[in-house]
Design a protein around this motif. Structure first.
Motif, PDB file in Angstrom:
ATOM      1  N   GLY A 166     -36.528 -75.234 -50.105  1.00 13.89           N
ATOM      2  CA  GLY A 166     -37.066 -74.212 -50.990  1.00 13.89           C
ATOM      3  C   GLY A 166     -37.335 -74.793 -52.358  1.00 13.89           C
ATOM      4  N   PRO A 167     -37.468 -73.959 -53.380  1.00 15.43           N
ATOM      5  CA  PRO A 167     -37.745 -74.456 -54.728  1.00 15.43           C
ATOM      6  C   PRO A 167     -36.796 -75.584 -55.128  1.00 15.43           C
ATOM      7  CG  PRO A 167     -37.858 -72.072 -54.691  1.00 15.43           C
ATOM      8  CD  PRO A 167     -37.373 -72.496 -53.324  1.00 15.43           C
ATOM      9  N   ASP A 168     -37.366 -76.674 -55.616  1.00 13.83           N
ATOM     10  CA  ASP A 168     -36.634 -77.867 -56.038  1.00 13.83           C
ATOM     11  C   ASP A 168     -36.046 -78.666 -54.871  1.00 13.83           C
ATOM     12  OD1 ASP A 168     -37.062 -77.267 -58.778  1.00 13.83           O
ATOM     13  OD2 ASP A 168     -35.357 -75.886 -58.725  1.00 13.83           O
ATOM     14  N   ARG A 169     -36.297 -78.233 -53.640  1.00 20.24           N
ATOM     15  CA  ARG A 169     -35.761 -78.959 -52.479  1.00 20.24           C
ATOM     16  C   ARG A 169     -36.791 -79.076 -51.354  1.00 20.24           C
ATOM     17  NH1 ARG A 169     -29.366 -77.652 -51.344  1.00 20.24           N
ATOM     18  NH2 ARG A 169     -28.642 -77.808 -53.491  1.00 20.24           N
ATOM     19  N   TYR A 170     -38.038 -79.245 -51.707  1.00 21.38           N
ATOM     20  CA  TYR A 170     -39.055 -79.362 -50.661  1.00 21.38           C
ATOM     21  C   TYR A 170     -39.159 -80.788 -50.124  1.00 21.38           C
ATOM     22  CZ  TYR A 170     -40.746 -74.632 -51.556  1.00 21.38           C
ATOM     23  OH  TYR A 170     -40.847 -73.281 -51.669  1.00 21.38           O
ATOM     24  N   ARG A 171     -38.941 -81.775 -50.971  1.00 24.44           N
ATOM     25  CA  ARG A 171     -38.946 -83.182 -50.537  1.00 24.44           C
ATOM     26  C   ARG A 171     -40.232 -83.556 -49.795  1.00 24.44           C
ATOM     27  NH1 ARG A 171     -33.283 -83.715 -47.484  1.00 24.44           N
ATOM     28  NH2 ARG A 171     -34.132 -81.876 -46.464  1.00 24.44           N
ATOM     29  N   LEU A 172     -41.363 -83.136 -50.354  1.00 24.24           N
ATOM     30  CA  LEU A 172     -42.647 -83.443 -49.733  1.00 24.24           C
ATOM     31  C   LEU A 172     -42.862 -84.945 -49.564  1.00 24.24           C
ATOM     32  CD1 LEU A 172     -45.230 -81.024 -51.397  1.00 24.24           C
ATOM     33  CD2 LEU A 172     -44.464 -81.026 -49.028  1.00 24.24           C
ATOM     34  N   GLU A 173     -42.537 -85.702 -50.617  1.00 21.61           N
ATOM     35  CA  GLU A 173     -42.822 -87.136 -50.597  1.00 21.61           C
ATOM     36  C   GLU A 173     -42.130 -87.837 -49.439  1.00 21.61           C
ATOM     37  OE1 GLU A 173     -41.940 -85.376 -53.186  1.00 21.61           O
ATOM     38  OE2 GLU A 173     -43.756 -85.450 -54.419  1.00 21.61           O
ATOM     39  N   ARG A 174     -40.967 -87.368 -49.094  1.00 22.14           N
ATOM     40  CA  ARG A 174     -40.211 -88.004 -48.008  1.00 22.14           C
ATOM     41  C   ARG A 174     -41.015 -88.015 -46.707  1.00 22.14           C
ATOM     42  NH1 ARG A 174     -34.465 -85.667 -45.655  1.00 22.14           N
ATOM     43  NH2 ARG A 174     -34.343 -86.957 -43.788  1.00 22.14           N
ATOM     44  N   TYR A 175     -41.735 -86.917 -46.463  1.00 22.34           N
ATOM     45  CA  TYR A 175     -42.487 -86.815 -45.216  1.00 22.34           C
ATOM     46  C   TYR A 175     -43.934 -87.258 -45.361  1.00 22.34           C
ATOM     47  CZ  TYR A 175     -38.433 -84.401 -43.452  1.00 22.34           C
ATOM     48  OH  TYR A 175     -37.151 -84.117 -43.058  1.00 22.34           O
ATOM     49  N   LEU A 176     -44.477 -87.182 -46.555  1.00 18.36           N
ATOM     50  CA  LEU A 176     -45.864 -87.603 -46.746  1.00 18.36           C
ATOM     51  C   LEU A 176     -45.994 -89.126 -46.826  1.00 18.36           C
ATOM     52  CD1 LEU A 176     -47.172 -84.970 -49.328  1.00 18.36           C
ATOM     53  CD2 LEU A 176     -47.534 -85.025 -46.857  1.00 18.36           C
ATOM     54  N   GLU A 177     -44.981 -89.772 -47.386  1.00 15.36           N
ATOM     55  CA  GLU A 177     -45.049 -91.215 -47.574  1.00 15.36           C
ATOM     56  C   GLU A 177     -44.545 -91.988 -46.361  1.00 15.36           C
ATOM     57  OE1 GLU A 177     -42.930 -91.954 -51.162  1.00 15.36           O
ATOM     58  OE2 GLU A 177     -44.341 -90.815 -52.419  1.00 15.36           O
ATOM     59  N   GLY A 178     -43.592 -91.404 -45.619  1.00 16.25           N
ATOM     60  CA  GLY A 178     -43.075 -92.054 -44.425  1.00 16.25           C
ATOM     61  C   GLY A 178     -42.310 -93.343 -44.740  1.00 16.25           C
ATOM     62  N   PRO A 179     -41.951 -94.115 -43.726  1.00 15.62           N
ATOM     63  CA  PRO A 179     -42.115 -93.763 -42.314  1.00 15.62           C
ATOM     64  C   PRO A 179     -41.179 -92.634 -41.894  1.00 15.62           C
ATOM     65  CG  PRO A 179     -40.830 -95.771 -42.523  1.00 15.62           C
ATOM     66  CD  PRO A 179     -41.289 -95.432 -43.902  1.00 15.62           C
ATOM     67  N   VAL A 180     -41.603 -91.868 -40.891  1.00 12.20           N
ATOM     68  CA  VAL A 180     -40.841 -90.708 -40.423  1.00 12.20           C
ATOM     69  C   VAL A 180     -40.230 -91.028 -39.070  1.00 12.20           C
ATOM     70  CG1 VAL A 180     -40.969 -88.278 -39.779  1.00 12.20           C
ATOM     71  CG2 VAL A 180     -42.386 -89.152 -41.663  1.00 12.20           C
ATOM     72  N   GLU A 230     -51.849 -82.981 -43.298  1.00  8.85           N
ATOM     73  CA  GLU A 230     -53.136 -82.307 -43.147  1.00  8.85           C
ATOM     74  C   GLU A 230     -53.291 -81.201 -44.198  1.00  8.85           C
ATOM     75  OE1 GLU A 230     -53.350 -80.984 -39.137  1.00  8.85           O
ATOM     76  OE2 GLU A 230     -53.384 -83.023 -38.301  1.00  8.85           O
ATOM     77  N   GLU A 231     -52.232 -80.437 -44.407  1.00 10.70           N
ATOM     78  CA  GLU A 231     -52.284 -79.345 -45.375  1.00 10.70           C
ATOM     79  C   GLU A 231     -52.420 -79.865 -46.808  1.00 10.70           C
ATOM     80  OE1 GLU A 231     -52.266 -75.936 -44.745  1.00 10.70           O
ATOM     81  OE2 GLU A 231     -52.638 -76.636 -42.699  1.00 10.70           O
ATOM     82  N   CYS A 232     -51.851 -81.020 -47.067  1.00  6.64           N
ATOM     83  CA  CYS A 232     -51.910 -81.595 -48.415  1.00  6.64           C
ATOM     84  C   CYS A 232     -53.151 -82.458 -48.626  1.00  6.64           C
ATOM     85  CB  CYS A 232     -50.651 -82.422 -48.689  1.00  6.64           C
ATOM     86  SG  CYS A 232     -49.148 -81.435 -48.869  1.00  6.64           S
ATOM     87  N   GLY A 233     -53.912 -82.697 -47.564  1.00  5.21           N
ATOM     88  CA  GLY A 233     -55.132 -83.469 -47.692  1.00  5.21           C
ATOM     89  C   GLY A 233     -54.919 -84.960 -47.852  1.00  5.21           C
ATOM     90  N   ILE A 290     -47.085 -76.777 -51.001  1.00  7.90           N
ATOM     91  CA  ILE A 290     -48.364 -77.408 -50.677  1.00  7.90           C
ATOM     92  C   ILE A 290     -49.419 -77.053 -51.728  1.00  7.90           C
ATOM     93  CG2 ILE A 290     -50.271 -77.391 -49.015  1.00  7.90           C
ATOM     94  CD1 ILE A 290     -48.041 -77.001 -46.833  1.00  7.90           C
ATOM     95  N   GLU A 291     -49.453 -75.794 -52.112  1.00  9.87           N
ATOM     96  CA  GLU A 291     -50.435 -75.383 -53.122  1.00  9.87           C
ATOM     97  C   GLU A 291     -50.186 -76.083 -54.454  1.00  9.87           C
ATOM     98  OE1 GLU A 291     -50.231 -71.144 -53.207  1.00  9.87           O
ATOM     99  OE2 GLU A 291     -51.253 -70.904 -51.275  1.00  9.87           O
ATOM    100  N   ARG A 292     -48.939 -76.235 -54.801  1.00  9.56           N
ATOM    101  CA  ARG A 292     -48.613 -76.948 -56.057  1.00  9.56           C
ATOM    102  C   ARG A 292     -48.994 -78.425 -55.939  1.00  9.56           C
ATOM    103  NH1 ARG A 292     -44.919 -74.287 -59.456  1.00  9.56           N
ATOM    104  NH2 ARG A 292     -44.061 -76.288 -60.139  1.00  9.56           N
ATOM    105  N   TYR A 293     -48.774 -79.009 -54.788  1.00  7.75           N
ATOM    106  CA  TYR A 293     -49.126 -80.414 -54.581  1.00  7.75           C
ATOM    107  C   TYR A 293     -50.633 -80.599 -54.691  1.00  7.75           C
ATOM    108  CZ  TYR A 293     -49.485 -85.002 -52.332  1.00  7.75           C
ATOM    109  OH  TYR A 293     -49.753 -86.321 -52.055  1.00  7.75           O
ATOM    110  N   ARG A 294     -51.371 -79.749 -54.033  1.00  6.12           N
ATOM    111  CA  ARG A 294     -52.831 -79.860 -54.063  1.00  6.12           C
ATOM    112  C   ARG A 294     -53.381 -79.554 -55.456  1.00  6.12           C
ATOM    113  NH1 ARG A 294     -55.314 -80.033 -48.767  1.00  6.12           N
ATOM    114  NH2 ARG A 294     -57.271 -79.677 -49.861  1.00  6.12           N
ATOM    115  N   GLY A 295     -52.605 -78.806 -56.242  1.00  8.35           N
ATOM    116  CA  GLY A 295     -53.023 -78.504 -57.604  1.00  8.35           C
ATOM    117  C   GLY A 295     -52.606 -79.564 -58.613  1.00  8.35           C
ATOM    118  N   GLY A 296     -51.955 -80.622 -58.116  1.00 13.33           N
ATOM    119  CA  GLY A 296     -51.569 -81.723 -58.984  1.00 13.33           C
ATOM    120  C   GLY A 296     -50.273 -81.533 -59.716  1.00 13.33           C
ATOM    121  N   GLU A 297     -49.481 -80.539 -59.320  1.00 14.66           N
ATOM    122  CA  GLU A 297     -48.198 -80.306 -60.009  1.00 14.66           C
ATOM    123  C   GLU A 297     -47.081 -81.112 -59.368  1.00 14.66           C
ATOM    124  OE1 GLU A 297     -47.244 -76.200 -60.763  1.00 14.66           O
ATOM    125  OE2 GLU A 297     -49.341 -75.619 -60.482  1.00 14.66           O
TER     126      GLU A 297
END
Length: 297
Positions: A166-180, A230-233, A290-297
């Motif tokens: 959730g907020p402050d604990r999404y850890r997007l980079e962990r899965y976007l950068e890999g390896p997974v 895919e969602e983050c482009g 995802i929306e915040r990531y795509r918005g550059g935040e």
């Protein structure tokens, strides 16, 4: 309803906010002045006390319910025992010995108590097989939460959480950068982790029982990472099998056990009790990130 939230942190603060919004009176208990400031900023009363200190807990007013959500801060088994076993026992005794004892306790545990089930489904009836010293402590704490309160005339409930995000604990980079590394993710959004406990309290459900708090869809880590990309482009991250990850020389023994532990956690009981999820799956839960990531935040 007056509810003392012991260890009022990431989930506890949201629980307090939800209780206030429905006309109840939460009291957030934290050890530090900074923690109390966060409770008060969230909009409800804070009391400074250590859950392992019965004299300090005397500062907490009489309440209808106690939620034990304290954390050992990610430390080892001995620190976990001090908080989850000794602290829980201390809290139950401290509140239970009062003239006006609470009516019930909710202890927040972890689906880590299940151990490895080779990807099979587990629920509240599945025998516990904790795989580490720390999860053995958590399993012991669950027993205390169910068995000790009745000695003081009230009921215990175990809310067994999957992985929180959730907020402050999404850890997007962990899965976007890999390896997974392959495996399953069992997750629950912070708002539903809090919402489920709030629901059990306000609807007076699951006394003396265990309830798994996990969303509708355990996710393959590889599929989840690809969906996020895919969602983050961005390009899909690299993948590796468990065997490949286990060959890494820098892998700790604890890390090795985590990789070898695989299960899918069912929320059938919580659903049957009537709880409606704000975020039924990661698709809804990660939308804001995802929306915040795509918005550059």
């Amino acid at each position: 309803m007056q509810v003392a939230i012991l260890g009022c942190g990431y989930v506890g603060l949201e629980l307090g906010r939800q209780l206030v919004a429905r006309g109840h009176e939460p009291i957030g208990v934290r050890r530090s002045a900074e923690g109390i400031e966060r409770v008060e900023t969230a909009g409800f009363e804070g009391v400074r006390a250590d859950v392992t200190d019965p004299e300090a807990l005397a500062a907490v007013p009489d309440v209808d319910a106690v939620v034990f959500a304290a954390s050992s801060g990610g430390r080892g088994a001995e620190a976990a025992r001090e908080v989850y076993v000794e602290g829980l026992r201390t809290a139950i005794e401290a509140f239970g010995e009062r003239e006006d004892a609470p009516d019930r306790l909710v202890y927040t545990s972890s689906t880590g108590v299940h151990g490895d089930h080779d990807g099979d489904w587990v629920d509240e009836e599945t025998a516990l097989e904790p795989a580490t010293a720390k999860t053995e402590v958590l399993a012991e704490a669950e027993r205390i939460a169910l068995e000790l309160p009745p000695e003081f005339g009230f009921d215990g409930t175990v809310a067994r959480y999957a992985g929180l995000y959730g907020p402050d604990r999404y850890r997007l980079e962990r899965y976007l950068e890999g390896p997974v590394t392959e495996g399953y993710l069992n997750m629950v959004h912070r708002d539903d982790a809090a919402g489920a406990v709030r629901y059990l309290l306000t609807e007076d459900l699951a006394r003396g029982e265990v309830v798994q708090v996990v969303d509708d869809e355990p996710a393959s880590k590889w599929a989840f990472a690809d969906w996020l990309a895919e969602e983050c482009g961005v390009d899909r991250p690299s993948k590796r099998t468990k065997a490949e990850r286990l060959e890494d020389a820098d892998l700790s023994e604890a890390g090795r056990r985590r990789i070898l532990t695989s299960k899918r956690c069912s929320n059938g009981k919580l659903r049957d009790l009537g709880y409606e999820f704000a975020y039924p799956t990661f698709r809804e839960g990660y939308r804001d990130a995802i929306e915040r990531y795509r918005g550059g935040e």
